[in-house]
Design a protein around this motif. Structure first.
Motif, short mmCIF file in Angstrom:
data_model
loop_
_atom_site.label_atom_id
_atom_site.label_comp_id
_atom_site.label_asym_id
_atom_site.label_seq_id
_atom_site.Cartn_x
_atom_site.Cartn_y
_atom_site.Cartn_z
N THR A 160 40.52 42.36 41.23
CA THR A 160 39.78 43.33 41.12
C THR A 160 38.46 43.71 41.15
N LYS A 161 37.74 41.98 39.81
CA LYS A 161 36.94 41.70 39.20
C LYS A 161 35.87 41.01 40.08
N ARG A 162 36.31 40.32 41.32
CA ARG A 162 35.87 39.92 42.08
C ARG A 162 35.03 40.32 43.08
N GLY A 163 36.10 42.12 43.71
CA GLY A 163 36.05 43.11 44.07
C GLY A 163 34.41 43.92 43.38
N ALA A 164 34.58 44.36 42.69
CA ALA A 164 33.49 44.63 41.52
C ALA A 164 32.69 43.53 41.54
N LYS A 165 32.38 42.73 40.95
CA LYS A 165 31.37 41.88 41.28
C LYS A 165 30.52 41.92 42.16
N LEU A 166 31.16 41.10 43.91
CA LEU A 166 30.69 41.54 45.01
C LEU A 166 30.23 43.44 45.28
N ALA A 167 30.54 44.41 45.23
CA ALA A 167 30.10 45.90 45.26
C ALA A 167 28.93 45.93 45.30
N LYS A 168 28.88 45.16 43.26
CA LYS A 168 27.68 45.65 42.58
C LYS A 168 26.55 44.71 43.38
#
Length: 207
Positions: A160-168
């Motif tokens: 989830t954190k990785r996805g959030a960072k990638l989306a950001k």
């Protein structure tokens, strides 16, 4: 199954199978010592256990000794064979508690030699209980349910954190690209307007 487990499980189970079989065949030698423990435990079990369990619980101490012996035989075979080993270890651990309280209550002995001997047996049973608890949670080297649940939750959190960072990061890239395109379009528009102005002036007649 490793070699150590293949040897350890039957070794740990042997005493329960032998002693349990003896108690089933001839419970009488154990009745007198088991009576005080049964008088305290049976009402408690009947109060806390579901009706399906409490209604089937034997009333006589003799039958309770036999039932405990049968549980030790079944649990010992399950642990020794590896089939249902963890449940078998739990059954043995449960049966060992009343057996120890009834047979080795050293604190009730007044004669020092007898008291010491019973204390040794009591501590021996505590050691067996520790081994059974370890066997009950042994997963043959495979991740247990708790580990898988915890690991899965942590992995999901990381994803989830990785996805959030990638989306950001992608959002920042998209915003930067949009700004660049807007500057490029504005520059092109100014240049086109300038050329249009110069062309219009060139088409005017000289005064």
């Amino acid at each position: 199954m490793t070699v150590v487990r293949a040897l350890a499980r039957p070794l740990l189970s042997a005493i329960f199978i032998v002693q349990g079989a003896k108690a089933v065949r001839n419970p009488d030698p154990h009745v007198a010592k088991a009576e005080p423990v049964a008088d305290r435990l049976v009402p408690l079990i009947k109060k806390l256990a579901p009706a399906q369990v409490s209604d089937r619980l034997p009333e006589s101490t003799r039958n309770l000794v036999r039932l405990n012996g049968a549980a030790q035989v079944i649990g010992g075979v399950a642990l020794a064979s590896g089939s249902g080993r963890r449940l078998g270890a739990l059954v043995l651990a449960g049966s060992l508690v009343p057996t120890t309280l009834a047979g080795h209550s050293f604190w009730q002995e007044s004669e020092p030699t007898v008291r010491q001997a019973q204390q040794v047996q009591f501590l021996k049973n505590l050691g067996l209980l520790g081994g059974l608890l370890l066997a009950a949670v042994d997963t043959d080297g495979k991740p247990g349910v708790v580990w898988r649940t915890t690991h899965g939750a942590k992995a999901a959190k990381r994803e989830t954190k990785r996805g959030a960072k990638l989306a950001k990061r992608e959002t920042r890239r998209a915003a930067a690209h949009a700004v660049h395109e807007a500057h490029h379009l504005a520059h092109s528009a100014r240049r086109e307007a300038k050329l249009a102005t110069q062309t219009a002036k060139a088409d005017l007649p000289f005064l």
